[in-house]
Design a protein around this motif. Structure first.
Motif, mmCIF file in Angstrom:
data_model
loop_
_atom_site.group_PDB
_atom_site.id
_atom_site.type_symbol
_atom_site.label_atom_id
_atom_site.label_comp_id
_atom_site.label_asym_id
_atom_site.label_seq_id
_atom_site.Cartn_x
_atom_site.Cartn_y
_atom_site.Cartn_z
ATOM 1 N N TYR A 23 0.854 -1.188 0.000
ATOM 2 C CA TYR A 23 0.000 0.000 0.000
ATOM 3 C C TYR A 23 0.888 1.236 0.000
ATOM 4 O O TYR A 23 1.779 1.385 0.841
ATOM 5 N N TYR A 70 0.932 5.133 0.561
ATOM 6 C CA TYR A 70 0.137 6.229 1.113
ATOM 7 C C TYR A 70 -0.002 7.341 0.072
ATOM 8 O O TYR A 70 0.980 7.721 -0.574
ATOM 9 N N PRO A 96 -5.636 -1.061 1.945
ATOM 10 C CA PRO A 96 -4.592 -1.217 2.959
ATOM 11 C C PRO A 96 -4.780 -2.438 3.851
ATOM 12 O O PRO A 96 -3.810 -2.934 4.435
ATOM 13 N N PHE A 108 3.745 -1.213 3.736
ATOM 14 C CA PHE A 108 3.251 0.148 3.506
ATOM 15 C C PHE A 108 4.446 1.032 3.155
ATOM 16 O O PHE A 108 5.420 1.105 3.907
ATOM 17 N N TYR A 135 -4.618 6.745 9.772
ATOM 18 C CA TYR A 135 -4.742 5.305 9.548
ATOM 19 C C TYR A 135 -4.322 4.556 10.818
ATOM 20 O O TYR A 135 -3.502 5.043 11.596
ATOM 21 N N TYR A 165 -2.598 1.669 10.781
ATOM 22 C CA TYR A 165 -1.596 0.649 10.465
ATOM 23 C C TYR A 165 -0.220 0.944 11.060
ATOM 24 O O TYR A 165 0.488 0.022 11.462
#
Length: 455
Positions: free
Chosen positions: A127, A129, A166, A172, A211, A213
């Motif tokens: 993912y 951003y 996500p 990430f 987020y 995460y």
């Protein structure tokens, strides 16, 4: 009515007044108290319901995050098992014929590398951003010696490994460019680093607040990439990024905090025109007339020792100097040479290593505390030479002792591994973009993340 009777009547009246006063002091306030409490309870119940609803929503989100993380970790466990098992050797990639099978001594374990690479192609999801504006985020120059930052960022934007969900991501990517931060944010008048560091701090704070995460893993499944020498120092502004996240760095100096287990060393590649056009290939070993070649400025103590010992020496086959003579071409000299010196400058990273591999010259690495790119896959002893600082005076003797047979093997092995350092636009399988991702993928495979909110 006598006086005593009046006294008795007065006492009765006073008693009544006293009782009424007690009623006013205790009974009425108690009534108001009950009303007040009742009203307060009504307000409290409304607030409690709101808090309960909010808590329920948070628990729902938390359960969803925990569930997605469990699924991710379970998938990674299966990937690990598949890579280790021999049966995984028959993996194929959907829509692709198997066009390359790693083999030979240049790999520590070619079968294991092959399986882990194929599983990566099949499973890996990253993912990226979307927060952050150009030109500091999502973009960087793609040419020059720091061009790998821009090339990788641009490749990630369109990569088949990128996911828009996500919750299904294994990794990430933090798409800031250190090159761009230095160019657009650094105050050259004050020479202060604070604005650059604050740019990265603010960015991570934004994604941590928006987020779940980053906080879920404390950054352990996030990665950054930097080819600028200042990348390691700027990343240190955020302790969790510095200590927990995967940092893909050209300046992979173990004496400056580079972690061999968690971080990833990436090659510094100089693309004068943004592509490898005109850089790949060179004469056969028999047509290389120069034993060893180096040309470069006095940047750092290693080059100073090298040039002090060997600059403009007239010994046969040794061509080591600061600057080339008029009419001489650097790349032509590399192609004429058997061995090319890749000495650290101010920092450990240098494009000379990849230039040598591109043009068929065996790299001679003179570097302290350098973590070589893709060292967990490639056995650098099979296609390069390491020489310590203390052995620089014996440079020619060391190289002359290498037999012709061994030199040819080193040179041919270098040609074999070249494909892993080539920049392709767009990327091709097993090229430098995919090798960087594979190194990051291995770090993620070796990291098990447990949701801190999970009992």
């Amino acid at each position: 009515m006598n006086l005593q009777s009046w006294k008795n009547i007065l006492l009765i009246i006073l008693s009544f007044i006293s009782i009424f006063g007690l009623f006013i002091l205790f009974i009425i306030p108690d009534h108001f108290s009950k009303v007040s409490i009742s009203h307060s309870s009504s307000l409290s119940s409304s607030s409690s319901l709101s808090l309960i609803n909010e808590a329920d929503q948070q628990r729902t989100v938390s359960r969803k995050i925990t569930s997605s993380l469990r699924k991710i970790e379970a998938g990674l466990a299966k990937s690990r098992a598949l890579i280790i098992k021999k049966s995984g050797a028959n993996l194929t990639v959907d829509g692709h014929d198997e066009d390359y099978v790693p083999s030979g001594s240049v790999y520590w374990n070619p079968d294991l590398f092959h399986r882990s690479y194929l599983v990566m192609e099949k499973e890996l999801k990253i993912y990226v951003y979307e927060e952050g504006n150009l030109p500091v985020f999502h973009d960087a120059p793609c040419d020059g010696i720091l061009g790998m930052e821009g090339i990788f960022i641009n490749d990630m934007e369109i990569s088949r490994f990128r996911t828009r969900d996500p919750d299904e991501a294994h990794l990430f990517f933090l798409p800031f460019s250190i090159v761009s931060i230095v160019h657009y944010v650094f105050e050259r008048e004050t020479r202060l680093w604070s604005d650059m560091k604050n740019t990265v701090i603010d960015y991570v704070n934004v994604i941590a607040e928006k987020y779940p995460y980053w906080n879920r893993s404390r950054g352990a499944d996030h990665f950054m990439l930097a080819c600028h020498d200042w990348g390691p120092e700027i990343s240190s502004a955020i302790p969790t990024l510095y200590k927990n996240s995967i940092r893909a760095l050209c300046n992979a100096n173990t004496s400056e905090g580079f972690n061999l287990i968690r971080d990833v060393s990436i090659p510094e590649i100089y693309l004068p025109h943004g592509t490898t056009k005109g850089l790949l290939g060179g004469p056969s070993p028999s047509k290389r007339t120069t034993l060893v070649f180096f040309s470069g400025g006095v940047h750092g103590y290693i080059r100073e020792v090298l040039l002090d010992n060997w600059e403009n020496k007239t010994e046969d086959g040794v061509k080591i100097q600061k600057y080339l003579s008029k009419g001489e071409d650097y790349y032509n000299e590399v192609r004429k040479s058997k061995y090319c010196i890749c000495a650290s400058g101010w920092e450990v990273a240098s494009p000379r290593m990849v230039e040598a591999l591109y043009m068929g010259c065996v790299p001679v690495l003179i570097k302290d505390h350098y973590a070589k790119p893709f060292n967990d896959i490639l056995d650098w002893r099979k296609f390069s030479i390491d020489i310590g600082l203390e052995n620089i005076p014996n440079l020619k003797t060391i190289l002359m002792r290498i037999s012709q047979r061994k030199y040819i093997r080193l040179q041919r092995n270098g040609v074999q591994v070249r494909k892993h350092f080539v920049v392709n636009l767009p990327p091709k399988r097993y090229d430098v973009f995919h090798m960087i991702l594979h190194s990051i993928w291995l770090r993620r495979l070796n990291t098990r993340i447990h949701d801190p909110h999970e009992p």
